[in-house]
Write an enzyme that holds these catalytic residues in place. Sequence first.
Site, PDB file in Angstrom:
ATOM      1  N   SER A 111      15.100  -2.778   8.736  1.00 34.15           N
ATOM      2  CA  SER A 111      14.878  -1.686   9.646  1.00 34.15           C
ATOM      3  C   SER A 111      16.143  -1.712  10.643  1.00 34.15           C
ATOM      4  O   SER A 111      16.922  -2.859  10.999  1.00 34.15           O
ATOM      5  CB  SER A 111      13.752  -2.012  10.675  1.00 34.15           C
ATOM      6  N   SER A 143      11.770 -10.293  11.693  1.00 34.44           N
ATOM      7  CA  SER A 143      11.188 -11.373  12.091  1.00 34.44           C
ATOM      8  C   SER A 143      11.736 -12.869  11.385  1.00 34.44           C
ATOM      9  O   SER A 143      12.332 -12.691  10.519  1.00 34.44           O
ATOM     10  CB  SER A 143       9.720 -11.227  11.342  1.00 34.44           C
ATOM     11  N   GLU A 226       6.012  -6.369  -0.276  1.00 36.41           N
ATOM     12  CA  GLU A 226       5.638  -6.907   1.068  1.00 36.41           C
ATOM     13  C   GLU A 226       4.310  -6.355   1.194  1.00 36.41           C
ATOM     14  O   GLU A 226       3.576  -7.040   2.016  1.00 36.41           O
ATOM     15  CB  GLU A 226       6.582  -6.142   1.825  1.00 36.41           C
ATOM     16  N   GLU A 357       0.541   5.762   8.524  1.00 40.66           N
ATOM     17  CA  GLU A 357       0.956   6.977   8.068  1.00 40.66           C
ATOM     18  C   GLU A 357       1.687   7.246   7.030  1.00 40.66           C
ATOM     19  O   GLU A 357       1.481   8.004   6.067  1.00 40.66           O
ATOM     20  CB  GLU A 357       1.796   7.811   9.545  1.00 40.66           C
TER      21      GLU A 357
END
Length: 387
Positions: A111, A143, A226, A357
């Site tokens: 990301s 993370s 993931e 979503e």
Amino acid sequence: MNEAQIRERVAAFLAEHDPHGDRLEFLRARYDAGLAWVWFPEGHGGLGAPRELQQVVEHELSATPQLNTGVQAIGLGMAAPTILAFGTEEQKRRFLRPLWTGEEIWCQLFSEPGAGSDLATLGTRAVRDGDEWVVDGQKVWTSGAHHARWAILVARTDPGVPKHRGLTYFVCDMHAPGVEVRPLRQITGEAEFNEVFLTGVRLPDDLRLGEVGDGWRVAQTTLMNERVAIGGAPVRRGGGMVGAVLDAWREHPGLRSHDLHERLLSLWVEAEVTRLSGARLREQLAAGHPGPEGSGMKLSFARLNQELSGFDVEFRRELTYDDWTFRRSEDVDFYGRGPGYRYLRAKGNSIEGGTSEILRNIIAERVLGLPSEPRVDKDVPWKDLPR
Ligand SMILES: Cc1cc2nc3c(=O)[nH]c(=O)nc-3n(C[C@H](O)[C@H](O)[C@H](O)COP(=O)(O)OP(=O)(O)OC[C@H]3O[C@@H](n4cnc5c(N)ncnc54)[C@H](O)[C@@H]3O)c2cc1C
């Protein structure tokens, strides 16, 4: 290989290796014996055996030293299957063993501030310089970057082609000069994740995973794994978050009401359906790599974890929360922490690993076969996209 043969293997292994001795030596020996992940090939921690036999191994070795799966969740759930699928023999030999034993922790540099759901728009650049790549850019929500020795990284190597085609996948050395990790504080007060700045980071070409320009396909393997890792972990009947709620229900009979009882029953049924779907998904996985169905598991897991953790604080009438510890010990897992923490942390479940979503879009298009969203930028070179 069948169940009886696996049991024999484990018994022979235990006869030779004392589980009460050095923890790391025991884990290394377990990897070398092919009892780390039995469905991996021989020589890489496995036996080339059916995946479902792993549960037999886990059961037989349950009283021996265990992995710290919390801090190594990305390594075990995402980096390892990607290295197995796309790594060279040399990369598998170099990375898989210390990853499995937990000697080297992994994080995920995907990301970016301008690329999350639409990951393929990412702008971190990797430019070739002889036998090396020079990486510049910024990643976010990383993370465990503060623990990590290595990262899985997707970077743009060709801005002149449409967004999905100009990406390449690397292993990033988190100790290389130019890697800077800065903590980001979450709603729980802790900083599990970070922003990571990459400035002139030099990565040798042998840290590339897959072909130049094939990074999107490699990343798909990571993302599908993931979703299974987050949503499809084995849970015993009445365990996981519903187990934490049931404990509270038993401990506080005075707080029960008819209405809460009805709601708890319906949540229990949903938890059981999700658990059984997870078991079915893992059986399908035994036959191959995870497909888009894993998105359904991750979607249900997120919704259920949020509803159950909300029910938990409502039932206990415990809405205060005052633990703002910045960097927490990795030894205590989600269930070992208080209801207030769990309620707040579960909010992230519908964002991490793909938002709910986006998962609904994937299920609609790739499982149900509904018409796809309009994608007006799929043939436009990345450098010409409005940003
Ligand atoms: C706890 C946590 C840990 C994380 N760890 C990592 C990590 O280790 N490494 C890493 O790389 N990333 C990590 N992430 C980041 C995570 O993958 C992203 O936050 C996520 O993919 C969403 O991207 P975004 O935040 O940019 O939101 P955006 O993509 O900007 O989305 C904003 C909103 O728009 C909605 N939306 C976007 N596109 C569509 C669409 N086409 N249709 C319908 N709705 C849409 C989204 O669902 C969301 O509600 C983590 C996130 C969390 C919360």
